[in-house]
Design an enzyme around this catalytic site. Structure first.
Site, PDB file in Angstrom:
ATOM      1  N   LYS A 115       0.826  -1.217   0.000  1.00  0.00           N
ATOM      2  CA  LYS A 115       0.000   0.000   0.000  1.00  0.00           C
ATOM      3  C   LYS A 115       0.855   1.261   0.000  1.00  0.00           C
ATOM      4  CE  LYS A 115      -4.421  -1.667   1.364  1.00  0.00           C
ATOM      5  NZ  LYS A 115      -5.652  -1.521   2.095  1.00  0.00           N
ATOM      6  N   LYS A 209      -5.143  -9.621  -6.737  1.00  0.00           N
ATOM      7  CA  LYS A 209      -6.369  -9.751  -5.935  1.00  0.00           C
ATOM      8  C   LYS A 209      -7.420  -8.720  -6.365  1.00  0.00           C
ATOM      9  CE  LYS A 209      -6.476  -7.666  -1.657  1.00  0.00           C
ATOM     10  NZ  LYS A 209      -7.433  -7.367  -0.609  1.00  0.00           N
ATOM     11  N   LYS A 212     -10.757  -3.043  -3.794  1.00  0.00           N
ATOM     12  CA  LYS A 212     -11.557  -1.808  -3.870  1.00  0.00           C
ATOM     13  C   LYS A 212     -10.780  -0.685  -4.538  1.00  0.00           C
ATOM     14  CE  LYS A 212     -13.573  -2.342   0.734  1.00  0.00           C
ATOM     15  NZ  LYS A 212     -12.525  -2.475   1.748  1.00  0.00           N
TER      16      LYS A 212
HETATM   17  N1  AQP Z   1     -10.108 -10.359  -3.328  1.00  0.00           N
HETATM   18  C1  AQP Z   1     -10.507 -10.828  -2.164  1.00  0.00           C
HETATM   19  N2  AQP Z   1     -10.845 -12.128  -2.021  1.00  0.00           N
HETATM   20  C2  AQP Z   1     -11.280 -12.626  -0.828  1.00  0.00           C
HETATM   21  N3  AQP Z   1     -11.394 -11.858   0.288  1.00  0.00           N
HETATM   22  C3  AQP Z   1     -11.082 -10.555   0.190  1.00  0.00           C
HETATM   23  N4  AQP Z   1     -11.102  -9.542   1.086  1.00  0.00           N
HETATM   24  C4  AQP Z   1     -10.680  -8.402   0.486  1.00  0.00           C
HETATM   25  N5  AQP Z   1     -10.386  -8.636  -0.800  1.00  0.00           N
HETATM   26  C5  AQP Z   1     -10.620  -9.971  -1.021  1.00  0.00           C
HETATM   27  C6  AQP Z   1     -11.527  -9.694   2.474  1.00  0.00           C
HETATM   28  O1  AQP Z   1     -12.563  -8.750   2.715  1.00  0.00           O
HETATM   29  C7  AQP Z   1     -12.483  -8.331   4.081  1.00  0.00           C
HETATM   30  C8  AQP Z   1     -12.555  -6.835   4.159  1.00  0.00           C
HETATM   31  O2  AQP Z   1     -11.434  -6.259   3.531  1.00  0.00           O
HETATM   32  P1  AQP Z   1     -11.043  -4.778   3.870  1.00  0.00           P
HETATM   33  O3  AQP Z   1     -12.096  -3.863   3.455  1.00  0.00           O
HETATM   34  O4  AQP Z   1     -10.714  -4.644   5.296  1.00  0.00           O
HETATM   35  O5  AQP Z   1      -9.713  -4.453   3.134  1.00  0.00           O
HETATM   36  P2  AQP Z   1      -8.812  -5.138   2.105  1.00  0.00           P
HETATM   37  O6  AQP Z   1      -8.487  -6.524   2.453  1.00  0.00           O
HETATM   38  O7  AQP Z   1      -7.647  -4.238   1.968  1.00  0.00           O
HETATM   39  O8  AQP Z   1      -9.759  -5.128   0.844  1.00  0.00           O
HETATM   40  P3  AQP Z   1      -9.537  -4.513  -0.558  1.00  0.00           P
HETATM   41  O9  AQP Z   1     -10.789  -4.686  -1.291  1.00  0.00           O
HETATM   42  O10 AQP Z   1      -8.328  -5.066  -1.206  1.00  0.00           O
HETATM   43  O11 AQP Z   1      -9.343  -2.984  -0.291  1.00  0.00           O
HETATM   44  P4  AQP Z   1      -8.150  -2.036  -0.708  1.00  0.00           P
HETATM   45  O12 AQP Z   1      -8.142  -1.986  -2.185  1.00  0.00           O
HETATM   46  O13 AQP Z   1      -8.554  -0.721  -0.077  1.00  0.00           O
HETATM   47  O14 AQP Z   1      -6.915  -2.621  -0.127  1.00  0.00           O
HETATM   48  C9  AQP Z   1     -11.195  -8.905   4.668  1.00  0.00           C
HETATM   49  O15 AQP Z   1     -11.503 -10.049   5.438  1.00  0.00           O
HETATM   50  C10 AQP Z   1     -10.413  -9.289   3.447  1.00  0.00           C
HETATM   51  O16 AQP Z   1      -9.542 -10.372   3.697  1.00  0.00           O
END
Ligand code: AQP
Length: 350
Positions: A115, A209, A212
């Site tokens: 990040k 992956k 968001k």
């Molecule tokens: N691609 C994914 N596949 C399975 N699980 C996922 N999670 C996130 N992406 C995937 C799970 O969703 C939960 C919430 O995630 P988060 O909002 O706390 O943040 P994150 O993991 O950082 O999700 P993003 O979508 O990838 O956000 P950004 O782009 O902001 O970093 C967690 O349990 C996560 O494991």
């Protein structure tokens, strides 16, 4: 037998664009675990501001995550739904954990490296200590189980290291305060990485992956996407030119095909083997429309309910407020125990 009562905690960041990965990797597990455990499901707004968030958009995003929880099937009467910033114990315990965790531990966190990217010097210090706040979120409720996607595995290991170090550092004091010296003050929380799809990949790149923050909206299926948008994104999903194999071995080295089969399996609640039984030998021109129909059938009701709840901010705010009161009632005595163990002097009456 653990002295800690089974309790589930997990959270999602209100950073916009909630997607199919969040749903399959985390939220479907949240729903399932309400039948077997007392659960707290948090909208982790304090984590969100580790990178810049527009204040008015953040408020809308907090309500959107709460709506997604409810629309997906989390029952606010049963489970506690709240936003993190409303319970001050999260910040208080995070500070103590900033003093327990070691720099070397945090330096190994791969999510910070990803990040912060090349511009590490300009990343917020909050982004660096994010895993300590996550440990505080979990341990403030002495949660025993945390359902998460695979990307959170390393942070959960750090949570266990922090709990272990706190238990060791203060072992004498923990016993003096009447807690079970064998168990320590905090449990060693178990990650539950077992959703129907623990790592959903980008629709544009099968080795990345679904996320968001991906600048391409075509890379993910958002929970608020309408039927046409879902179908279009699946139609445009990157694939190779081969037909689908009949055995899962044939998906090796075909990350995009493996991802689409995995998504189909998770949505249909089938195994990938069953999906290939039905679609082995089919071209993507046959498989993609079937996947689009399935995704629309499963996700459209959630999107409809989220749209309805979007207009009912009074209800969402009431759910979040009542949830914060319930969460705070669990957190307060745990936090008071931490302060006593740490040696802080309580001087205020009442
Ligand atoms: N691609 C994914 N596949 C399975 N699980 C996922 N999670 C996130 N992406 C995937 C799970 O969703 C939960 C919430 O995630 P988060 O909002 O706390 O943040 P994150 O993991 O950082 O999700 P993003 O979508 O990838 O956000 P950004 O782009 O902001 O970093 C967690 O349990 C996560 O494991």
């Amino acid at each position: 037998m653990s002295v800690f009562e089974p309790r589930v905690f997990s959270g999602v960041q209100p950073t916009g664009n909630l997607h199919l990965g969040n749903y399959l990797g985390a939220i479907t597990r949240f729903v399932a675990m309400q039948d077997t455990h007392p659960c707290l499901y948090c909208v982790v707004d304090m984590h969100a501001i580790t990178v810049w968030q527009e204040p008015a958009e953040l408020q809308a995003a907090i309500r959107e995550v709460a709506s997604a929880y409810i629309a997906a099937g989390i029952d606010p009467k049963k489970s506690i739904i709240f936003n993190q910033s409303q319970v001050s114990g999260h910040a208080e315990l995070a500070w103590i954990f900033n003093c327990v965790a070691r720099m070397g531990w945090l330096n190994r966190m791969t999510q910070f490296k990803e990040k912060a990217g090349k511009n590490r010097e300009n990343a917020s210090t909050g982004l660096f200590v994010y895993p300590n706040l996550m440990a505080a979120d979990i341990l403030l409720y002495r949660a025993t189980h945390v359902p998460v996607g695979e990307d959170q595995k390393q942070h959960l290991e750090l949570t266990r290291d922090i709990a272990q170090k706190f238990n060791n550092d203060y072992a004498g004091r923990i016993a003096d305060m009447g807690h079970d010296p064998e168990a320590g003050y905090f449990p060693l929380t178990e990650p539950i990485i077992a959703g129907p799809a623990t790592r959903v990949m980008s629709l544009r790149e099968g080795t990345k992956k679904m996320s968001k923050s991906d600048p391409s909206d075509l890379s993910r299926i958002n929970l608020t996407d309408d039927a046409d948008t879902i179908s279009k994104k699946i139609r445009k999903a990157k694939t190779d030119a081969e037909a689908l194999p009949s055995e899962t071995d044939g998906l090796k080295d075909r990350p995009e095909a493996a991802n689409l089969v995995g998504i189909y399996a998770a949505l249909a609640e089938h195994s990938p083997e069953q999906v290939l039984n039905d679609f082995g030998g089919s071209q993507f021109s046959t498989f993609k429309p079937a996947l689009a129909d399935l995704a629309v059938a499963k996700l459209a009701p959630i999107a409809d309910e989220m749209r309805r709840l979007k207009d009912d901010t009074a209800y969402i705010d009431q759910v979040l407020g009542a949830g914060a009161d319930r969460a705070d009632a669990i957190a307060r005595p745990v936090m008071q125990g931490v302060k006593d163990i740490t040696g802080f002097l309580s001087t205020r009456k009442g």
